[in-house]
Motif scaffolding. Sequence first.
Motif, PDB file in Angstrom:
ATOM      1  N   LEU A 197     -53.630   2.475 -18.501  1.00  0.00           N
ATOM      2  CA  LEU A 197     -53.513   3.794 -19.128  1.00  0.00           C
ATOM      3  C   LEU A 197     -54.627   4.720 -18.683  1.00  0.00           C
ATOM      4  O   LEU A 197     -54.442   5.938 -18.589  1.00  0.00           O
ATOM      5  N   ALA A 198     -55.792   4.156 -18.399  1.00  0.00           N
ATOM      6  CA  ALA A 198     -56.950   4.959 -18.029  1.00  0.00           C
ATOM      7  C   ALA A 198     -56.917   5.420 -16.569  1.00  0.00           C
ATOM      8  O   ALA A 198     -57.674   6.321 -16.182  1.00  0.00           O
ATOM      9  N   GLN A 211     -47.096   8.078 -24.511  1.00  0.00           N
ATOM     10  CA  GLN A 211     -48.140   8.088 -23.490  1.00  0.00           C
ATOM     11  C   GLN A 211     -47.609   7.629 -22.134  1.00  0.00           C
ATOM     12  O   GLN A 211     -48.375   7.271 -21.241  1.00  0.00           O
ATOM     13  N   LEU A 255     -47.008   3.576 -27.996  1.00  0.00           N
ATOM     14  CA  LEU A 255     -47.387   4.101 -26.675  1.00  0.00           C
ATOM     15  C   LEU A 255     -46.270   4.828 -25.935  1.00  0.00           C
ATOM     16  O   LEU A 255     -46.480   5.301 -24.823  1.00  0.00           O
ATOM     17  N   ARG A 264     -52.390  -4.865 -25.934  1.00  0.00           N
ATOM     18  CA  ARG A 264     -53.092  -3.580 -25.782  1.00  0.00           C
ATOM     19  C   ARG A 264     -54.198  -3.686 -24.733  1.00  0.00           C
ATOM     20  O   ARG A 264     -54.449  -2.742 -23.976  1.00  0.00           O
ATOM     21  N   LYS A 265     -54.856  -4.857 -24.679  1.00  0.00           N
ATOM     22  CA  LYS A 265     -55.909  -5.073 -23.697  1.00  0.00           C
ATOM     23  C   LYS A 265     -55.363  -5.012 -22.276  1.00  0.00           C
ATOM     24  O   LYS A 265     -56.003  -4.485 -21.367  1.00  0.00           O
ATOM     25  N   LYS A 305     -54.673  -1.153 -21.561  1.00  0.00           N
ATOM     26  CA  LYS A 305     -55.757  -0.171 -21.645  1.00  0.00           C
ATOM     27  C   LYS A 305     -56.281   0.308 -20.284  1.00  0.00           C
ATOM     28  O   LYS A 305     -56.368   1.518 -20.037  1.00  0.00           O
ATOM     29  N   PRO A 306     -56.618  -0.604 -19.337  1.00  0.00           N
ATOM     30  CA  PRO A 306     -57.122  -0.111 -18.051  1.00  0.00           C
ATOM     31  C   PRO A 306     -56.077   0.626 -17.228  1.00  0.00           C
ATOM     32  O   PRO A 306     -56.414   1.533 -16.453  1.00  0.00           O
ATOM     33  N   ASP A 315     -53.366  -7.536 -29.886  1.00  0.00           N
ATOM     34  CA  ASP A 315     -54.637  -7.153 -29.262  1.00  0.00           C
ATOM     35  C   ASP A 315     -54.629  -7.400 -27.761  1.00  0.00           C
ATOM     36  O   ASP A 315     -55.091  -6.560 -26.973  1.00  0.00           O
TER      37      ASP A 315
END
Length: 207
Positions: free
Chosen positions: A204-205, A119, A116, A197-198, A201-202, A194
């Motif tokens: 990053l969005a 990103q 990442l 990353r969870k 994820k929000p 996992d």
Amino acid sequence: MSAASRAVQRTDRTRSRAAVATGAAVAAALLLSACGSGGKSGGSGDTGFVTGSDGIATVGKGSRAQAPELSGETIDGKQLDVADYKGKIVVLNVWGSWCGPCRLEAKNFVKVSEDLKDQGVQFVGINTRDTSTTPALAFEKAHGVEYPSLYDPTGKLMLRFKKGTLNPQTIPSTLVLDRDGKVASRSLSALSEDNLRKMLKPILAEK
């Protein structure tokens, strides 16, 4: 000096020692829960955050608290100020070389940080309760950790987080700061790849 004056001085010294002892006890209470499976991280209530069944606590964008100043010397002797990463998502991982769960999760942090970094995600460690940087450096070498870690042997940086916010309370603890430097999520236990990353994820969005 009169006997009364000497008595007053003794009383003042006793109070001063008691205050120091109380401060030390507070720090010890925070860190003695270290290196376990984590602890209760609070619920929704009036704290503004919600803890899921996976143990990850999150808080909505409009209710997040600003992270405190986190700066100082890294374990390899450089200077670092987390505020310099504003505009990026920052993953803060509190760890110690002596901590078994920290060793278990290290490979997950290395992998996700590599995946990442392009990103706009920056990983930063906070190394604590290591009495010197030697074992901490050996830990990083053994696990291939290339992102920086602040050296915080007494846990002073951890204590800068306000109670009632998503503050770190155990070792390991992981916090995710959003692009504005505010605390968006927290885990108080070792993270699988996992779940790490969870957590991200929000964030990053978000735009």
